[in-house]
Write a protein that holds these residues in place. Structure first.
Motif, PDB file in Angstrom:
ATOM      1  N   ARG A  18     -31.723  87.068  67.162  1.00 50.55           N
ATOM      2  CA  ARG A  18     -32.900  87.232  66.115  1.00 50.55           C
ATOM      3  C   ARG A  18     -33.074  85.842  65.075  1.00 50.55           C
ATOM      4  N   ASP A  19     -31.933  85.364  64.920  1.00 53.90           N
ATOM      5  CA  ASP A  19     -31.963  84.114  63.866  1.00 53.90           C
ATOM      6  C   ASP A  19     -32.421  82.945  64.689  1.00 53.90           C
ATOM      7  N   LEU A  20     -32.185  82.870  66.122  1.00 52.26           N
ATOM      8  CA  LEU A  20     -32.848  81.683  66.927  1.00 52.26           C
ATOM      9  C   LEU A  20     -34.325  81.778  66.943  1.00 52.26           C
ATOM     10  N   VAL A  21     -34.757  83.199  67.359  1.00 51.07           N
ATOM     11  CA  VAL A  21     -35.999  83.521  67.257  1.00 51.07           C
ATOM     12  C   VAL A  21     -36.934  83.280  66.299  1.00 51.07           C
ATOM     13  N   CYS A  22     -36.225  83.652  65.251  1.00 51.42           N
ATOM     14  CA  CYS A  22     -37.041  83.070  63.822  1.00 51.42           C
ATOM     15  C   CYS A  22     -36.955  81.528  63.645  1.00 51.42           C
ATOM     16  N   HIS A  23     -36.298  81.009  64.169  1.00 48.08           N
ATOM     17  CA  HIS A  23     -36.281  79.488  64.041  1.00 48.08           C
ATOM     18  C   HIS A  23     -37.365  78.858  65.193  1.00 48.08           C
ATOM     19  N   LEU A  24     -37.474  79.619  66.375  1.00 46.90           N
ATOM     20  CA  LEU A  24     -38.709  79.295  67.197  1.00 46.90           C
ATOM     21  C   LEU A  24     -39.777  79.567  66.570  1.00 46.90           C
ATOM     22  N   VAL A  25     -40.117  80.674  65.588  1.00 49.10           N
ATOM     23  CA  VAL A  25     -41.557  80.729  64.819  1.00 49.10           C
ATOM     24  C   VAL A  25     -41.740  79.345  64.067  1.00 49.10           C
ATOM     25  N   ILE A  26     -40.579  78.863  63.705  1.00 56.26           N
ATOM     26  CA  ILE A  26     -40.742  77.658  62.608  1.00 56.26           C
ATOM     27  C   ILE A  26     -41.242  76.320  63.535  1.00 56.26           C
ATOM     28  N   ASP A  27     -40.438  76.286  64.864  1.00 55.32           N
ATOM     29  CA  ASP A  27     -40.923  75.494  65.709  1.00 55.32           C
ATOM     30  C   ASP A  27     -42.221  75.541  66.212  1.00 55.32           C
ATOM     31  N   ALA A  28     -42.500  76.888  66.429  1.00 53.31           N
ATOM     32  CA  ALA A  28     -44.060  76.788  67.118  1.00 53.31           C
ATOM     33  C   ALA A  28     -45.103  76.389  65.719  1.00 53.31           C
ATOM     34  N   GLN A  29     -44.792  76.669  64.596  1.00 49.07           N
ATOM     35  CA  GLN A  29     -45.519  76.412  63.297  1.00 49.07           C
ATOM     36  C   GLN A  29     -45.721  74.931  63.517  1.00 49.07           C
ATOM     37  N   ASP A  30     -44.285  74.060  63.612  1.00 52.40           N
ATOM     38  CA  ASP A  30     -44.487  72.552  63.493  1.00 52.40           C
ATOM     39  C   ASP A  30     -45.224  72.063  64.787  1.00 52.40           C
ATOM     40  N   VAL A  31     -45.537  72.781  66.066  1.00 53.47           N
ATOM     41  CA  VAL A  31     -46.197  72.262  66.776  1.00 53.47           C
ATOM     42  C   VAL A  31     -47.736  72.288  66.444  1.00 53.47           C
ATOM     43  N   LEU A  32     -48.025  73.613  65.691  1.00 54.88           N
ATOM     44  CA  LEU A  32     -49.499  73.811  65.416  1.00 54.88           C
ATOM     45  C   LEU A  32     -49.850  72.606  64.297  1.00 54.88           C
ATOM     46  N   ILE A  33     -49.024  72.157  63.415  1.00 54.43           N
ATOM     47  CA  ILE A  33     -49.139  71.606  62.205  1.00 54.43           C
ATOM     48  C   ILE A  33     -49.269  70.221  62.792  1.00 54.43           C
ATOM     49  N   THR A  34     -48.469  69.593  63.727  1.00 56.94           N
ATOM     50  CA  THR A  34     -48.385  68.286  64.278  1.00 56.94           C
ATOM     51  C   THR A  34     -49.739  67.940  64.953  1.00 56.94           C
ATOM     52  N   LEU A  35     -50.178  68.920  65.846  1.00 61.06           N
ATOM     53  CA  LEU A  35     -51.259  68.707  66.767  1.00 61.06           C
ATOM     54  C   LEU A  35     -52.427  68.439  65.938  1.00 61.06           C
ATOM     55  N   VAL A  36     -52.584  69.057  64.515  1.00 59.87           N
ATOM     56  CA  VAL A  36     -53.677  69.008  63.790  1.00 59.87           C
ATOM     57  C   VAL A  36     -53.702  67.940  62.526  1.00 59.87           C
ATOM     58  N   THR A  37     -52.721  66.896  63.017  1.00 57.47           N
ATOM     59  CA  THR A  37     -52.050  65.845  62.049  1.00 57.47           C
ATOM     60  C   THR A  37     -52.536  64.538  62.561  1.00 57.47           C
ATOM     61  N   PRO A  38     -53.951  64.159  62.667  1.00 62.53           N
ATOM     62  CA  PRO A  38     -54.170  62.994  63.390  1.00 62.53           C
ATOM     63  C   PRO A  38     -53.348  61.644  62.593  1.00 62.53           C
ATOM     64  N   ALA A  39     -53.234  60.446  63.253  1.00 65.83           N
ATOM     65  CA  ALA A  39     -52.655  59.420  62.869  1.00 65.83           C
ATOM     66  C   ALA A  39     -53.510  58.171  63.522  1.00 65.83           C
ATOM     67  N   GLU A  40     -53.756  57.244  62.607  1.00 63.67           N
ATOM     68  CA  GLU A  40     -54.381  55.862  63.061  1.00 63.67           C
ATOM     69  C   GLU A  40     -53.408  54.817  63.496  1.00 63.67           C
ATOM     70  N   ALA A  41     -52.290  54.886  63.009  1.00 62.21           N
ATOM     71  CA  ALA A  41     -51.211  53.695  63.063  1.00 62.21           C
ATOM     72  C   ALA A  41     -50.959  53.787  64.502  1.00 62.21           C
ATOM     73  N   GLU A  42     -50.330  52.538  64.957  1.00 60.09           N
ATOM     74  CA  GLU A  42     -49.577  52.393  66.340  1.00 60.09           C
ATOM     75  C   GLU A  42     -48.460  53.333  66.516  1.00 60.09           C
ATOM     76  N   PRO A  43     -48.158  53.860  67.786  1.00 62.39           N
ATOM     77  CA  PRO A  43     -47.084  54.910  67.858  1.00 62.39           C
ATOM     78  C   PRO A  43     -45.900  54.173  67.669  1.00 62.39           C
ATOM     79  N   THR A  44     -44.977  54.922  66.993  1.00 63.50           N
ATOM     80  CA  THR A  44     -43.629  54.254  66.428  1.00 63.50           C
ATOM     81  C   THR A  44     -42.201  54.730  67.377  1.00 63.50           C
ATOM     82  N   VAL A  45     -42.689  56.077  67.996  1.00 64.53           N
ATOM     83  CA  VAL A  45     -41.923  56.620  68.907  1.00 64.53           C
ATOM     84  C   VAL A  45     -42.664  57.090  70.192  1.00 64.53           C
ATOM     85  N   ASP A  46     -41.739  57.461  71.294  1.00 60.40           N
ATOM     86  CA  ASP A  46     -42.280  58.048  72.348  1.00 60.40           C
ATOM     87  C   ASP A  46     -41.614  59.371  72.719  1.00 60.40           C
TER      88      ASP A  46
END
Length: 217
Positions: free
Chosen positions: A35-63
């Motif tokens: 159950r703790d791991l699944v709770c962590h996965l909820v936070i991971d899924a939220q991170d995916v949603l947040i990141t995909l709507v956080t655009p950046a103009e700079a050149e990529p720093t990682v791949d």
């Protein structure tokens, strides 16, 4: 991005198949129940949603590979690691946590399918394309799928193609291949310290054994 969808769908299916008793079993993450791991996965899924709507103009720093860094093994003192079990317990019945995970997880999956892989996004003070970001998460989903079923022998594992992709990423990060005789699953479990290598595996690993585990953060 196709591998992201396959790995995430497989992991979400594995969570959906859990029985009420399964939620109280230990996971492959030290100190966390399923159950703790699944709770962590909820936070991971939220991170995916947040990141995909956080655009950046700079050149990529990682791949997709350099997004991951080698870090020290966890000590159990991380405040977030300690918070997760309390958050998971607050849901009470497993069905409420399962509902929240399915709700947020479905949204993350849809967002990934709709994302432009060439758009640059920002996360963890880094910039990378959405495609590379989602590719990096194949490692996260695959390892946590293995964690989820660590003590559920009858549960389905990650898809073969995502296991292979995660292994390739780990070998690139490590700068060395694992022995060909190692199945992908074992290479990931041993390579990330999720289980200790047997004597035969240690011998096959040679000098690589002294560098284990490769902990990603």
């Amino acid at each position: 991005m196709d591998l992201f969808s396959r790995s995430w769908t497989a992991l979400r299916t594995a969570v959906d198949d859990l029985t009420d008793e399964d939620w109280e079993r230990p996971s492959g993450c030290t100190g966390w129940l399923v159950r703790d791991l699944v709770c962590h996965l909820v936070i991971d899924a939220q991170d995916v949603l947040i990141t995909l709507v956080t655009p950046a103009e700079a050149e990529p720093t990682v791949d997709a590979v350099t997004y991951w860094r080698l870090v020290d093994p966890p000590t159990g003192e991380d405040p977030l690691d300690a918070l997760i079990p309390r958050l998971a317990a607050a849901y009470g019945e497993p069905r409420w946590l399962k509902f929240h995970f399915d709700d947020v997880g479905s949204a993350a999956g849809r967002a990934a399918r709709l994302a432009d892989p060439d758009v640059r996004v920002a996360t963890r003070d880094e910039v990378l394309t959405a495609g590379d970001y989602l590719s990096a998460y194949v490692m996260e989903w695959t390892l946590h799928h293995l964690d989820l079923i660590a003590h559920l022998p009858s549960a389905a594992g990650p898809p073969a193609e995502t296991l292979a992709a995660a292994r390739t990423t780990l070998e690139t990060i490590a700068g060395a291949p694992f022995p060909e005789a190692f199945p992908d699953r074992d290479a990931l479990l041993v390579g990330t310290g999720r289980r200790a290598p047997t004597a035969a595996e240690t011998a096959a690993l040679g000098g690589l054994a002294a560098r284990l585990p490769f902990v990603l953060g």
